[in-house]
Design a protein around this motif. Structure first.
Motif, mmCIF file in Angstrom:
data_model
loop_
_atom_site.group_PDB
_atom_site.id
_atom_site.type_symbol
_atom_site.label_atom_id
_atom_site.label_comp_id
_atom_site.label_asym_id
_atom_site.label_seq_id
_atom_site.Cartn_x
_atom_site.Cartn_y
_atom_site.Cartn_z
ATOM 1 N N ILE A 1 -9.053 1.201 -36.497
ATOM 2 C CA ILE A 1 -7.917 0.180 -36.774
ATOM 3 C C ILE A 1 -7.328 0.698 -37.996
ATOM 4 N N LYS A 2 -8.088 1.228 -38.862
ATOM 5 C CA LYS A 2 -7.432 1.795 -39.973
ATOM 6 C C LYS A 2 -6.702 2.980 -39.905
ATOM 7 N N LEU A 3 -6.898 3.819 -38.664
ATOM 8 C CA LEU A 3 -6.062 4.901 -38.550
ATOM 9 C C LEU A 3 -4.812 4.679 -37.337
ATOM 10 N N ALA A 4 -4.941 3.427 -36.960
ATOM 11 C CA ALA A 4 -3.902 3.162 -35.919
ATOM 12 C C ALA A 4 -2.627 3.364 -36.405
ATOM 13 N N ALA A 5 -2.113 3.143 -37.560
ATOM 14 C CA ALA A 5 -0.809 3.207 -38.114
ATOM 15 C C ALA A 5 -0.280 4.662 -38.169
ATOM 16 N N ALA A 6 -1.126 5.710 -37.778
ATOM 17 C CA ALA A 6 -0.581 7.008 -37.789
ATOM 18 C C ALA A 6 -0.302 7.308 -36.568
ATOM 19 N N ASP A 7 -0.448 6.537 -35.665
ATOM 20 C CA ASP A 7 -0.206 6.648 -34.006
ATOM 21 C C ASP A 7 1.229 6.251 -33.644
ATOM 22 N N THR A 8 2.032 7.171 -33.105
ATOM 23 C CA THR A 8 3.298 6.534 -32.783
ATOM 24 C C THR A 8 3.579 6.177 -31.366
ATOM 25 N N LEU A 9 2.644 6.211 -30.423
ATOM 26 C CA LEU A 9 2.689 5.540 -29.303
ATOM 27 C C LEU A 9 2.244 4.073 -29.294
ATOM 28 N N THR A 10 2.712 3.269 -28.158
ATOM 29 C CA THR A 10 2.597 2.094 -28.207
ATOM 30 C C THR A 10 1.149 1.958 -27.268
ATOM 31 N N VAL A 11 0.615 0.739 -27.397
ATOM 32 C CA VAL A 11 -0.511 0.428 -26.499
ATOM 33 C C VAL A 11 -0.044 0.602 -25.210
ATOM 34 N N ASN B 1 1.048 -6.733 -28.245
ATOM 35 C CA ASN B 1 2.205 -6.348 -29.099
ATOM 36 C C ASN B 1 1.943 -4.712 -29.290
ATOM 37 N N LYS B 2 2.726 -4.010 -29.943
ATOM 38 C CA LYS B 2 2.916 -2.371 -29.732
ATOM 39 C C LYS B 2 1.355 -2.018 -30.113
ATOM 40 N N GLN B 3 0.550 -2.645 -30.621
ATOM 41 C CA GLN B 3 -0.745 -2.276 -30.932
ATOM 42 C C GLN B 3 -1.940 -2.504 -30.085
ATOM 43 N N TYR B 4 -1.756 -3.685 -29.472
ATOM 44 C CA TYR B 4 -2.914 -4.332 -28.888
ATOM 45 C C TYR B 4 -2.707 -4.710 -27.486
ATOM 46 N N ALA B 5 -3.702 -4.740 -26.715
ATOM 47 C CA ALA B 5 -3.733 -5.122 -25.485
ATOM 48 C C ALA B 5 -4.968 -5.870 -25.079
ATOM 49 N N LEU B 6 -5.002 -6.929 -24.517
ATOM 50 C CA LEU B 6 -6.119 -7.796 -23.873
ATOM 51 C C LEU B 6 -6.503 -7.243 -22.297
ATOM 52 N N PHE B 7 -7.611 -7.075 -21.980
ATOM 53 C CA PHE B 7 -7.899 -6.964 -20.583
ATOM 54 C C PHE B 7 -8.961 -7.937 -19.967
ATOM 55 N N LEU B 8 -8.928 -7.847 -18.569
ATOM 56 C CA LEU B 8 -9.938 -8.499 -17.983
ATOM 57 C C LEU B 8 -10.057 -7.742 -16.617
ATOM 58 N N SER B 9 -11.280 -7.406 -16.108
ATOM 59 C CA SER B 9 -11.772 -6.643 -14.811
ATOM 60 C C SER B 9 -12.566 -7.226 -14.301
ATOM 61 N N ALA B 10 -12.820 -7.149 -12.791
ATOM 62 C CA ALA B 10 -14.075 -7.479 -12.183
ATOM 63 C C ALA B 10 -14.012 -6.177 -10.886
ATOM 64 N N ASN B 11 -15.534 -6.142 -10.701
ATOM 65 C CA ASN B 11 -15.578 -5.198 -9.767
ATOM 66 C C ASN B 11 -16.629 -5.827 -8.823
ATOM 67 N N TRP B 12 -16.515 -5.403 -7.576
ATOM 68 C CA TRP B 12 -17.374 -5.912 -6.431
ATOM 69 C C TRP B 12 -17.707 -4.789 -5.548
ATOM 70 N N LEU B 13 -19.058 -4.503 -5.286
ATOM 71 C CA LEU B 13 -19.572 -3.608 -4.401
ATOM 72 C C LEU B 13 -20.423 -4.109 -3.401
ATOM 73 N N HIS B 14 -20.127 -3.935 -2.153
ATOM 74 C CA HIS B 14 -21.120 -4.581 -1.091
ATOM 75 C C HIS B 14 -21.501 -3.459 -0.083
ATOM 76 N N GLN B 15 -22.910 -3.300 0.055
ATOM 77 C CA GLN B 15 -23.300 -2.265 1.096
ATOM 78 C C GLN B 15 -24.014 -3.172 2.083
ATOM 79 N N GLU B 16 -23.895 -2.797 3.358
ATOM 80 C CA GLU B 16 -24.582 -3.219 4.370
ATOM 81 C C GLU B 16 -25.588 -2.201 5.372
ATOM 82 N N TYR B 17 -26.621 -2.309 5.025
ATOM 83 C CA TYR B 17 -27.553 -1.424 5.584
ATOM 84 C C TYR B 17 -27.902 -1.794 7.175
#
Length: 513
Positions: free
Chosen positions: A17-27, A480-496
């Motif tokens: 967070i302290k060093l983020a100001a030096a980064d020119t790319l947006t999130v 905003n230019k610095q922050y993004a929120l994310f939500l993810s869901a993964n599902w794996l089904h195996q049928e033996y």
């Protein structure tokens, strides 16, 4: 332990967070780049701390909390349980300090519970097998795990130096008879050096060391008294001389390894071209009976060799890649023979190599896709794959062995959309694994007893044909230019075919900056 971990976690969170100001790319630019970058097509080469300097050209940190549910039924190893519930919190950070320096770190906490664990009262079964302490009762196992690691890479001229250190601590226990309590400390460190070759490739060398310790004690508090515990030797065998009441053990191990790695020089943040990574590790583990003056009854000598090669190319918005990973593991188990005891001291007479397990894995994956750039609202990727695996554990003195081989094939389709302030990604994958070879000889095994039944159940699971389908969904909302929120869901089904179905669900919530 928790206070120290929270301090480390806070430092890792606040530093970027302290060093983020030096980064020119947006999130948003960073996220789009992460989704389309071909660096994720390589894995092993990034374990070299010096080469990791080129992993990405920008600072990126994500903080997340995760929930995991895994239900396996009969499709599971008896010693690892057939179900799991986990909650975890994790921080991953890669910092571009300046043109010459990179800093990277990770910290996580996991609290979980495994279900129906039998014939194994220890943790880290894949590391300790076959020399675990076992009983037929078993049960659930509660676990708390703390992990953190940190590394630094510095470039001077054509040279890059790097170092990384990581530590893992685990407490695992059961509050119902039998009541094991396992305490694990696992320390790993590496140093690495890399050099730019003719502005086309980077050649790196690394050396890794490891120190491992697990202390395990089993108690019985119920009025009905204790049950027998066994010092397992593999393929249904146990050390009869020390069966019964030896409930305290200690595992101490040390390892050393090294790698040689070749990576294309980064162009516009991408390492397109041919890469190769050859890594070998040696690990030696000793099992001791704590109540018998730390008598060393077993030893493990483990050698791992893995080779990863990859080729990637990007032409405008089109990307192509081929990835090959081959791994060989040779594990030798040693039984120490002792004379008549003098008090709690057992004189060692000889050592015999009794157990051996050879494991071979190979996988080939392809990649073709179209990237998402500033002029495109949709990107996609296809990843076909094929694989082969083989394992053959043997117990020499009585001629017992199991040999299982399987082949697999699959296809994964990934897609990414940009909609206003949202980045939406989805992938669906399907595959099939078929048994190529399954044979065993287990003379003298009593299949009516619990240990014999568990062994046959493991063989049935490992040799069973199965189909799989996986679905992954993720949404990133750019605040905003610095922050993004994310939500993810993964599902794996195996049928033996014979063992039934399994389901694994993971949900994550976090922030990226």
């Amino acid at each position: 332990m928790k206070q120290r971990f929270l301090i480390i976690l806070t430092v890792i969170v606040l530093l970027p967070i302290k060093l983020a100001a030096a980064d020119t790319l947006t999130v948003e630019q960073k996220l789009v780049s992460e989704y389309s970058r071909m660096t994720v097509f390589r894995n092993q080469v990034w374990q070299n701390a010096a080469i990791r300097y080129d992993q990405r050209p920008f600072t990126l940190t994500d903080i997340s909390v995760k929930g995991l549910y895994d239900q396996r039924g009969n499709a599971a190893l008896a010693q690892e349980g057939n179900g799991k519930k986990d909650f975890s919190a994790e921080v991953n950070s890669f910092l571009v300090l300046n043109q010459s320096s990179r800093l990277f770190g990770q910290a996580s906490y996991r609290n979980g519970r495994r279900k129906n664990v039998v014939w194994n009262e220890n943790s880290d079964y894949s590391m300790l097998y076959p020399y675990v302490v076992g009983d037929s009762i078993g049960g659930f196992m509660k676990e708390e795990e703390y992990k953190f690691s940190g590394g630094y890479a510095y470039r001077f001229g054509k040279w890059t130096a790097g170092a990384e250190i990581g530590y893992r601590a685990v407490i695992a226990y059961r509050d119902k008879d039998p009541r094991p309590r396992n305490i694990i400390s696992d320390l790993q460190a590496s140093v690495a050096l890399a050099r730019n070759l003719n502005e086309k490739y980077t050649l790196g060398l690394s050396v890794q060391v490891r120190k491992y310790n697990q202390k395990s004690d089993i108690k019985f508090l119920a009025d009905k008294g204790s049950t027998s515990v066994y010092q397992m030797l593999g393929l249904g065998m146990d050390y009869i001389r020390f069966a019964g009441t030896q409930t305290s053990t200690r595992y101490t191990g040390s390892g050393i390894g090294g790698s040689i790695d070749l990576l294309p020089v980064s162009q516009n943040g991408e390492n397109n071209g041919f890469s190769v990574s050859l890594r070998t590790d040696y690990f030696h583990l000793t099992k001791q009976l704590s109540n018998l003056d730390y008598t060393p009854i077993n030893e493990i000598k483990n050698i791992d060799v893995s080779l990863e090669t990859a080729w990637t190319r990007q032409i405008r918005e089109w990307e192509y890649g081929v990835h090959l990973l081959a791994a060989l593991q040779q594990r030798t188990g040693v039984e120490n023979i002792f004379g008549e005891p003098s008090g709690n001291s057992y004189p060692k007479l000889s050592s015999i190599d009794q157990f051996k397990n050879t494991t071979l894995k190979a996988g080939l994956k392809g990649r073709i896709g179209q990237t998402l750039d500033t002029n495109c609202r949709w990107g996609w990727t296809l990843l076909p794959s094929v694989g082969y695996g083989q394992t053959k554990p043997e117990y020499k003195s009585n001629g017992r062995y199991v040999e299982i081989a399987s082949a697999s094939g699959g296809l994964e389709a990934q897609s990414l959309w940009k909609v206003s302030k949202m980045l939406l990604s989805a992938s669906v994958a399907g595959g099939y694994t078929t048994n190529v070879k399954s044979e065993y000889s287990l003379p003298g095994l009593d299949t009516q007893k619990s240990a014999g039944s568990a062994l046959l159940s493991n063989i049935d699971y490992l040799s069973d044909d199965h189909a799989s389908i996986a679905l992954k969904l993720r949404g990133d909302y750019v605040v905003n230019k610095q922050y993004a929120l994310f939500l993810s869901a993964n599902w794996l089904h195996q049928e033996y075919k014979n063992c039934g179905g399994t389901d694994r669900i993971e949900v994550s919530l976090g922030v990226t900056f």
